[in-house]
Design an enzyme around this catalytic site. Structure first.
Site, PDB file in Angstrom:
ATOM      1  N   TYR A 176       0.849  -1.342  -0.039  1.00  0.00           N
ATOM      2  CA  TYR A 176      -0.052  -0.038  -0.012  1.00  0.00           C
ATOM      3  C   TYR A 176       0.973   1.440  -0.075  1.00  0.00           C
ATOM      4  O   TYR A 176       0.154   2.415  -0.097  1.00  0.00           O
ATOM      5  CB  TYR A 176      -0.949   0.000   1.301  1.00  0.00           C
ATOM      6  CG  TYR A 176      -1.953  -1.229   1.169  1.00  0.00           C
ATOM      7  CD1 TYR A 176      -2.904  -1.191   0.390  1.00  0.00           C
ATOM      8  CD2 TYR A 176      -1.956  -2.119   2.037  1.00  0.00           C
ATOM      9  CE1 TYR A 176      -4.037  -2.120   0.151  1.00  0.00           C
ATOM     10  CE2 TYR A 176      -2.997  -3.298   2.201  1.00  0.00           C
ATOM     11  CZ  TYR A 176      -3.851  -3.070   1.250  1.00  0.00           C
ATOM     12  OH  TYR A 176      -4.796  -4.112   1.183  1.00  0.00           O
TER      13      TYR A 176
ATOM     14  N   HIS B  11      -4.552   5.998  -1.823  1.00  0.00           N
ATOM     15  CA  HIS B  11      -5.301   6.065  -0.578  1.00  0.00           C
ATOM     16  C   HIS B  11      -4.430   6.105   0.750  1.00  0.00           C
ATOM     17  O   HIS B  11      -4.839   6.479   1.918  1.00  0.00           O
ATOM     18  CB  HIS B  11      -5.677   4.530  -0.056  1.00  0.00           C
ATOM     19  CG  HIS B  11      -7.032   4.633   0.234  1.00  0.00           C
ATOM     20  ND1 HIS B  11      -8.050   5.601   0.274  1.00  0.00           N
ATOM     21  CD2 HIS B  11      -7.899   3.790   1.009  1.00  0.00           C
ATOM     22  CE1 HIS B  11      -9.217   5.325   1.024  1.00  0.00           C
ATOM     23  NE2 HIS B  11      -9.347   4.140   1.368  1.00  0.00           N
TER      24      HIS B  11
ATOM     25  N   TYR C 119      -5.690  -0.315   9.679  1.00  0.00           N
ATOM     26  CA  TYR C 119      -6.202  -0.343   8.455  1.00  0.00           C
ATOM     27  C   TYR C 119      -7.095   0.778   8.523  1.00  0.00           C
ATOM     28  O   TYR C 119      -7.710   1.070   9.523  1.00  0.00           O
ATOM     29  CB  TYR C 119      -6.945  -1.791   7.960  1.00  0.00           C
ATOM     30  CG  TYR C 119      -5.872  -2.704   7.578  1.00  0.00           C
ATOM     31  CD1 TYR C 119      -5.221  -2.537   6.502  1.00  0.00           C
ATOM     32  CD2 TYR C 119      -5.519  -3.603   8.655  1.00  0.00           C
ATOM     33  CE1 TYR C 119      -4.288  -3.448   5.946  1.00  0.00           C
ATOM     34  CE2 TYR C 119      -4.440  -4.343   8.071  1.00  0.00           C
ATOM     35  CZ  TYR C 119      -3.693  -4.547   6.913  1.00  0.00           C
ATOM     36  OH  TYR C 119      -2.798  -5.224   6.567  1.00  0.00           O
TER      37      TYR C 119
ATOM     38  N   ASN D  97     -10.391   1.466   7.701  1.00  0.00           N
ATOM     39  CA  ASN D  97     -11.753   1.091   8.202  1.00  0.00           C
ATOM     40  C   ASN D  97     -11.740   1.131   9.823  1.00  0.00           C
ATOM     41  O   ASN D  97     -13.022   1.715  10.091  1.00  0.00           O
ATOM     42  CB  ASN D  97     -12.297  -0.059   7.884  1.00  0.00           C
ATOM     43  CG  ASN D  97     -12.478  -0.244   6.047  1.00  0.00           C
ATOM     44  OD1 ASN D  97     -12.266   0.668   5.665  1.00  0.00           O
ATOM     45  ND2 ASN D  97     -13.195  -1.141   5.836  1.00  0.00           N
TER      46      ASN D  97
ATOM     47  N   ASP E 106      -6.885  11.391   1.972  1.00  0.00           N
ATOM     48  CA  ASP E 106      -7.060  11.482   0.548  1.00  0.00           C
ATOM     49  C   ASP E 106      -8.588  11.856   0.267  1.00  0.00           C
ATOM     50  O   ASP E 106      -9.630  11.819   1.256  1.00  0.00           O
ATOM     51  CB  ASP E 106      -6.851  10.271  -0.402  1.00  0.00           C
ATOM     52  CG  ASP E 106      -7.588   9.089   0.094  1.00  0.00           C
ATOM     53  OD1 ASP E 106      -7.777   8.788   1.249  1.00  0.00           O
ATOM     54  OD2 ASP E 106      -8.500   8.524  -0.686  1.00  0.00           O
TER      55      ASP E 106
ATOM     56  N   ASN F  69     -14.163   5.833   4.194  1.00  0.00           N
ATOM     57  CA  ASN F  69     -14.172   4.938   5.368  1.00  0.00           C
ATOM     58  C   ASN F  69     -13.392   5.653   6.632  1.00  0.00           C
ATOM     59  O   ASN F  69     -13.761   4.979   7.740  1.00  0.00           O
ATOM     60  CB  ASN F  69     -13.966   3.480   4.933  1.00  0.00           C
ATOM     61  CG  ASN F  69     -14.976   3.196   3.935  1.00  0.00           C
ATOM     62  OD1 ASN F  69     -16.134   3.377   4.100  1.00  0.00           O
ATOM     63  ND2 ASN F  69     -14.518   2.083   3.088  1.00  0.00           N
TER      64      ASN F  69
END
Length: 207
Positions: free
Chosen positions: A35, A40, A84, A86, A111, A132
């Site tokens: 990632y 993101h 993470y 969420n 973002d 999220n």
């Protein structure tokens, strides 16, 4: 005898930091090598740029990687949650409570698909906009009244490709401009800590 002297020497007492001079700058993203260079993860990338500029290092701590940065009498805790996206709220709530930081001294860097690439938009409060990470923070804090810093990633994707786009890597054109945009973002964070959200908004919004 030196050990005996040290045994009875008065211990250095750390002066407590005024909570109003403490800030939590939380960059949102996902942990893991896959990632690192995705759109993101711009929150992580902005904080990495600040740490690089100021020669400070992140250390693994509870619920994230944390670095401490001193700026003209203020203490900024830079947080990259490892929960993470969420579950970002869990890490942010923990560090706000741990360091006794008022929510108005929280700045969430994230973002945003709804603004052009590289555009900065700071706000003192607002909705989650379908993001999220912001949704998790709002639910955990039970409030949308916290400052946020949105970094535009634009919406240059085909219908149905949103997830692939935000979890995709920067294209060559974006990479060429990203360095300058990261530097500008670091300046905006410093202005937030030194001058408050209103000054940061008037100086950097749309820039």
């Amino acid at each position: 005898m030196k050990w005996l002297t040290n045994l009875f020497a008065p211990k250095e007492v750390k002066e407590p930091v005024d909570p109003m001079k403490k800030y939590l700058i939380a960059g949102l993203g996902n942990p893991g090598a896959e990632y690192v260079n995705t759109r993101h993860n711009i929150g992580f990338k902005v904080l990495d740029r600040l740490a690089q500029q100021e020669s400070i290092s992140f250390e693994t701590a509870k619920l994230g990687a944390v670095a401490e940065y001193k700026l003209k009498g203020r203490t900024l805790f830079l947080l990259k949650p490892n929960t993470y996206m969420n579950l970002s709220g869990k890490a942010i709530k923990y560090w706000l409570d741990k360091e006794n930081i008022p929510v108005e001294n929280l700045l969430v860097v994230t973002d945003d698909l709804n603004i052009p690439f590289g555009t900065i938009r700071l706000k003192g409060k607002g909705s989650d906009g379908g993001h999220n990470g912001l949704k998790s923070i709002q639910q955990t804090l039970n409030s949308a009244d916290y400052p946020r810093f949105r970094f535009g990633i634009s919406d240059e994707f085909k219908k149905g490709q949103q997830v692939n786009y935000v979890l995709g890597e920067w294209d060559e054109n974006e990479k060429a401009k990203l360095g300058e945009r990261l530097d500008k973002s670091v300046d905006a964070i410093k202005e937030f800590a030194l001058g408050g959200i209103a000054n940061a908004m008037s100086t950097f919004n749309g820039k």
